[in-house]
Design a protein around this motif. Structure first.
Motif, PDB file in Angstrom:
ATOM      1  N   ILE A 129       0.837  -1.207   0.000  1.00  0.00           N
ATOM      2  CA  ILE A 129       0.000   0.000   0.000  1.00  0.00           C
ATOM      3  C   ILE A 129       0.870   1.253   0.000  1.00  0.00           C
ATOM      4  CG2 ILE A 129      -0.254   0.044   2.524  1.00  0.00           C
ATOM      5  CD1 ILE A 129      -3.161   1.119   1.972  1.00  0.00           C
ATOM      6  N   LEU A 130       0.411   2.231  -0.740  1.00  0.00           N
ATOM      7  CA  LEU A 130       1.010   3.563  -0.736  1.00  0.00           C
ATOM      8  C   LEU A 130      -0.086   4.544  -0.347  1.00  0.00           C
ATOM      9  CD1 LEU A 130       2.921   3.402  -4.132  1.00  0.00           C
ATOM     10  CD2 LEU A 130       3.977   3.551  -1.878  1.00  0.00           C
ATOM     11  N   THR A 131       0.262   5.514   0.464  1.00  0.00           N
ATOM     12  CA  THR A 131      -0.681   6.554   0.854  1.00  0.00           C
ATOM     13  C   THR A 131      -0.148   7.894   0.368  1.00  0.00           C
ATOM     14  OG1 THR A 131      -1.291   5.308   2.834  1.00  0.00           O
ATOM     15  CG2 THR A 131      -1.905   7.634   2.784  1.00  0.00           C
ATOM     16  N   PHE A 132      -0.961   8.574  -0.418  1.00  0.00           N
ATOM     17  CA  PHE A 132      -0.614   9.901  -0.912  1.00  0.00           C
ATOM     18  C   PHE A 132      -1.550  10.898  -0.238  1.00  0.00           C
ATOM     19  CE2 PHE A 132       0.529   6.923  -4.262  1.00  0.00           C
ATOM     20  CZ  PHE A 132       1.847   7.285  -4.508  1.00  0.00           C
ATOM     21  N   VAL A 133      -0.974  11.778   0.560  1.00  0.00           N
ATOM     22  CA  VAL A 133      -1.762  12.760   1.303  1.00  0.00           C
ATOM     23  C   VAL A 133      -1.609  14.117   0.629  1.00  0.00           C
ATOM     24  CG1 VAL A 133      -2.159  13.821   3.555  1.00  0.00           C
ATOM     25  CG2 VAL A 133      -1.338  11.465   3.420  1.00  0.00           C
ATOM     26  N   TYR A 134      -2.739  14.746   0.323  1.00  0.00           N
ATOM     27  CA  TYR A 134      -2.728  16.023  -0.378  1.00  0.00           C
ATOM     28  C   TYR A 134      -3.037  17.196   0.537  1.00  0.00           C
ATOM     29  CZ  TYR A 134      -2.908  12.628  -4.078  1.00  0.00           C
ATOM     30  OH  TYR A 134      -2.642  11.546  -4.866  1.00  0.00           O
ATOM     31  N   SER A 135      -3.560  16.936   1.717  1.00  0.00           N
ATOM     32  CA  SER A 135      -3.844  18.010   2.667  1.00  0.00           C
ATOM     33  C   SER A 135      -3.449  17.531   4.058  1.00  0.00           C
ATOM     34  CB  SER A 135      -5.326  18.375   2.644  1.00  0.00           C
ATOM     35  OG  SER A 135      -6.117  17.285   3.042  1.00  0.00           O
TER      36      SER A 135
END
Length: 153
Positions: A70-76
């Motif tokens: 899993i990869l988590t991309f956080v934009y805020s």
């Protein structure tokens, strides 16, 4: 705060690389898992990818030459609602369930909870942080009647 009582909104999008995954991981089930781990309002996308896309994303964003589960991309980071993408590599998931003798639904529930915690600012760079994150994951998984996943590694 773990398991807050305040009202939170969730806008969830799910993208399946293979449409057969819709039967294994229906939208309502994924949404249930997300809500268990979510402490505040969020706009999230869960994306299931193959190994080629998983490797490309992991290399482009983490400079790792392999696909990860899993990869988590956080934009805020500080703005509410939380805005993030969770990317799960199906090929890696299949390898892990065979290697560790796991049930795929339980493994994916764990990874989604793990990714949601990352989206909310948790990390596991140090042993203290990792232990804190594991304790929360175990507690949240227990709500879903899923046993401690770290016992199988």
């Amino acid at each position: 705060m773990l398991l807050s009582n305040h009202k939170k909104s969730l806008l969830l999008f799910v993208q399946y690389k293979d449409s057969s995954l819709k039967k294994i991981f229906p939208y309502t089930l994924l949404k249930h898992w997300v809500k268990v781990a979510l402490y505040s309002s969020a706009i999230l996308t869960i994306r299931f990818v193959d190994i080629i896309e998983g490797q490309k994303l992991n290399y482009n964003y983490r400079k790792k030459k392999y696909a990860t589960n899993i990869l988590t991309f956080v934009y805020s980071k500080k703005n509410k609602p939380i805005h993030a993408d969770l990317v799960l590599c199906v090929d890696v998931l299949q390898f892990e369930i065979k290697k560790y003798n796991k049930i795929i639904e339980e493994h994916v529930a764990h990874l989604i909870i793990h990714g949601i915690l990352h989206a909310q600012g948790y990390c596991h760079k140090t042993t203290i942080e990792a232990n804190k994150m594991k304790k929360i994951e175990i507690k949240l998984l227990k709500i879903l009647n899923i046993s401690n996943p770290y016992n199988n590694y």
